[in-house]
Structure formats: C-alpha cells, structure tokens
Scaffold this motif. Structure first.
Motif: not given
Ligand code: SF4
Length: 170
Positions: A106, A110, A114
C-alpha cells in the motif's frame, strides 16, 4: 495469520542486524514479486506462540537493532490485527531501543486515506514504512532498502507530525 519465515540476523531489510518476519497474504500481485509463494493468506504456517517466542528471543539480543515486517504484506487485511498486537507488545517491552519497520504494497496515501483505527494504531508505534508495490520498470538494485524507486522509505513519526511524507535518513 500465517507466516513463511523468521529470518535471523537479517542485514537487508533495514539498518543493523534485524529479525524479519515474512507473513502470508498479499493482494498486490506485483509482476516479478520475489515472494509470490506468500500471496495466499493460507500459505505458510500458523503464526503461533512458538513463532512469537522465536521473535522475542531474537529481540532480546543486544546486537539486534529491531524487527522488520515483510511478506507478503503485513498490512493485508488478514494480518493487521496480529501485526498490531505484536508491535504493541514489542514497544511495551523494549520501548524505543528496537526499531520497527514495515514493508507494504500500500502507498502511504492509501494507508492514511483508509484511516482504519487498526492502521492508525500500527502507525503509532512504527518507525519506518517502505511503501508501494514493486514496479519492475523502476527496479534499481542500488536503491537503498527498496526494490523499485517508486517505493519510499518513510519516517513514520516525522511524517505524522509534519502531516506530509518525510523520508527516512540513515
Ligand atoms: S507487495 Fe510485495 S509481496 Fe506483495 S506482490 Fe508486491 S512485491 Fe510481492
């Protein structure tokens, strides 16, 4: 969580001699990944108390600088809870005397976007994240601590504090 290997005295995944845990499970499927056998979350063997003891036996050694989580992807949804628990235990026991590194497919953006509480909890006690997928066209064997130049070696605590990516410096 399953895992594939606990590497002792590892010099290739962070500074100093380290213990490196290669977990199972990755859904980034990078072309020419070095560890495709780790992609399946069910591959490898169960991460049990024997494995935990092995890691702490290594970290107890004065010359071991810290732990690196690799794989597979330690931030795969299947792994986050156990990785988080382990990081918290390591921090509690060794304070800041052992550094904690994570390799993940990731990107930093990200992970931040998230904003899962479990990811926030992991970041709280992580020193360095090497982020992003392995990109074959950007592969560079001279690039320190990562396989391709899109991946960044991120100083997690300074990045959180400055609210922007701050790269790790040796
Ligand atoms: S993120 Fe890492 S383990 Fe996952 S496919 Fe890419 S290189 Fe392999």
């Amino acid at each position: 969580m399953n895992y594939h290997d606990i590497k002792h005295d590892d010099m290739n995944n962070g500074p100093g001699l380290r213990v490196t845990l290669f977990v199972s499970g990755c859904d980034h499927y990078c072309k020419n990944c070095q560890n495709p056998e780790t992609w399946d979350t069910k591959s490898g063997i169960l991460f049990d108390t024997t494995a935990v003891d092995e890691i702490f036996d290594q970290l107890d050694k004065d010359y071991i600088s810290g732990i690196t989580f690799s794989g597979g992807d330690p931030l795969n949804k299947n792994n986050r809870l156990i990785v988080c628990d382990l990081i918290k235990c390591i921090r509690r026991k060794y304070k800041n005397t052992k550094s904690i590194w994570i390799y993940t497919g990731y990107t930093w953006e990200e992970i931040i976007e998230e904003a899962w509480p479990i990811l926030t909890a992991i970041l709280e006690d992580t020193d360095v994240i090497v982020d992003g997928t392995f990109e074959e066209n950007l592969a560079d064997i001279n690039y320190h601590w990562a396989g391709s130049t899109n991946q960044r070696v991120i100083d997690v605590q300074r990045s959180i504090e400055d609210k922007k990516i701050v790269l790790y410096e040796d």
